[in-house]
Design a protein around this motif. Structure first.
Motif, short mmCIF file in Angstrom:
data_model
loop_
_atom_site.label_atom_id
_atom_site.label_comp_id
_atom_site.label_asym_id
_atom_site.label_seq_id
_atom_site.Cartn_x
_atom_site.Cartn_y
_atom_site.Cartn_z
N GLU A 156 -14.25 -17.40 20.33
CA GLU A 156 -13.68 -17.57 18.91
C GLU A 156 -13.63 -16.29 18.29
N GLY A 157 -14.88 -15.62 18.51
CA GLY A 157 -15.09 -14.18 17.73
C GLY A 157 -13.89 -13.23 18.22
N LEU A 158 -13.83 -13.15 19.62
CA LEU A 158 -12.50 -12.32 20.21
C LEU A 158 -11.35 -12.68 19.68
N LEU A 159 -10.96 -14.06 19.75
CA LEU A 159 -9.66 -14.38 19.20
C LEU A 159 -9.48 -14.11 17.83
N GLN A 160 -10.50 -14.25 16.81
CA GLN A 160 -10.25 -13.75 15.50
C GLN A 160 -10.06 -12.26 15.30
N VAL A 183 -5.74 -7.26 24.85
CA VAL A 183 -6.61 -7.52 25.71
C VAL A 183 -7.70 -8.35 25.18
N LEU A 184 -8.12 -8.46 23.93
CA LEU A 184 -9.29 -9.07 23.39
C LEU A 184 -8.68 -10.47 23.64
N ALA A 185 -7.27 -10.94 23.17
CA ALA A 185 -6.99 -12.37 23.49
C ALA A 185 -6.89 -12.90 24.72
N VAL A 186 -6.60 -12.06 25.60
CA VAL A 186 -7.06 -12.43 27.11
C VAL A 186 -8.41 -12.75 27.48
N VAL A 187 -9.26 -11.70 27.03
CA VAL A 187 -10.61 -12.00 27.42
C VAL A 187 -11.29 -13.32 26.51
N GLY A 188 -10.78 -13.54 25.54
CA GLY A 188 -11.25 -14.62 24.61
C GLY A 188 -10.79 -15.99 25.45
#
Length: 205
Positions: A156-160, A183-188
């Motif tokens: 949730e934090g990474l997607l935000q 990159v953050l979206a993929v990891v999230g």
């Protein structure tokens, strides 16, 4: 200025207008794709948020259920021990009683033992066996939800953050910001999927 020069100026003006329109069209398409990207992230974030909330609720509810079941199990155990001790005491005391009193004492002792045995594995849902199984099942559910919860929190934090950076990109058009967002979206998303499946447990979560 002759006709040839006028024609050249007109051609240059047309070419400049064409380049300008092409740039505007490309920028407009990029903004649309960014808006779609942000919308998709928001949808995934909503799903992950609900999953994380449910995991937290399941963890608390299962912990309470396990605690209650173990408490009831312990109460049943104490009651069972008390009945068996009472039966043993009556049997010892009956040895010095007259025949009639001895018979009554042994009968009562047998009743105590029957009731104690029923508490161990009764056909109902409140036997010691059933309560212990229920408590262990609640513990397993609690532990499963507790394992899932941090995955959803981090996802949730990474997607935000990915949504925030994508919004910044829509204003600044700085390409590296969009790549960081992706990159953050993929990891999230990977953490969210792993939170649902727990296929690859991560040691730091």
């Amino acid at each position: 200025m002759d006709a040839a020069e006028v024609k050249e100026l007109i051609d240059e003006a047309h070419e400049h207008e064409h380049r300008k329109r092409g740039h505007d069209d490309g920028e407009g398409g990029l903004k649309i794709s960014t808006a779609v990207y942000i919308s998709m992230l928001a949808a995934v974030l909503a799903i992950v948020s609900v999953a994380g909330s449910n995991a937290g609720k399941d963890m608390m509810a299962s912990a309470i259920e396990a605690s209650d079941s173990f408490a009831y199990y312990q109460a049943k155990t104490q009651r069972q021990i008390s009945l068996r001790l009472a039966a043993d005491e009556l049997e010892l005391l009956s040895a010095g009683m007259p025949a009639e009193g001895q018979a009554r004492a042994l009968k009562k002792s047998a009743e105590y033992r029957v009731n104690a045995d029923k508490m161990e594995a009764d056909d109902g849902k409140n036997s010691r066996k059933d309560l212990l199984a229920k408590a262990k099942a609640a513990e397993a559910k609690r532990d499963h939800a507790a394992t899932q919860d941090p995955y959803f929190d981090f996802a949730e934090g990474l997607l935000q953050l990915a949504i925030v950076l994508a919004s910044v990109f829509a204003i600044t058009n700085m390409g590296f910001i969009l790549w960081v967002s992706r990159v953050l979206a993929v990891v999230g998303l990977a953490l969210a999927v792993d939170g649902f499946t727990l296929v690859y447990p991560l040691p730091f979560l």
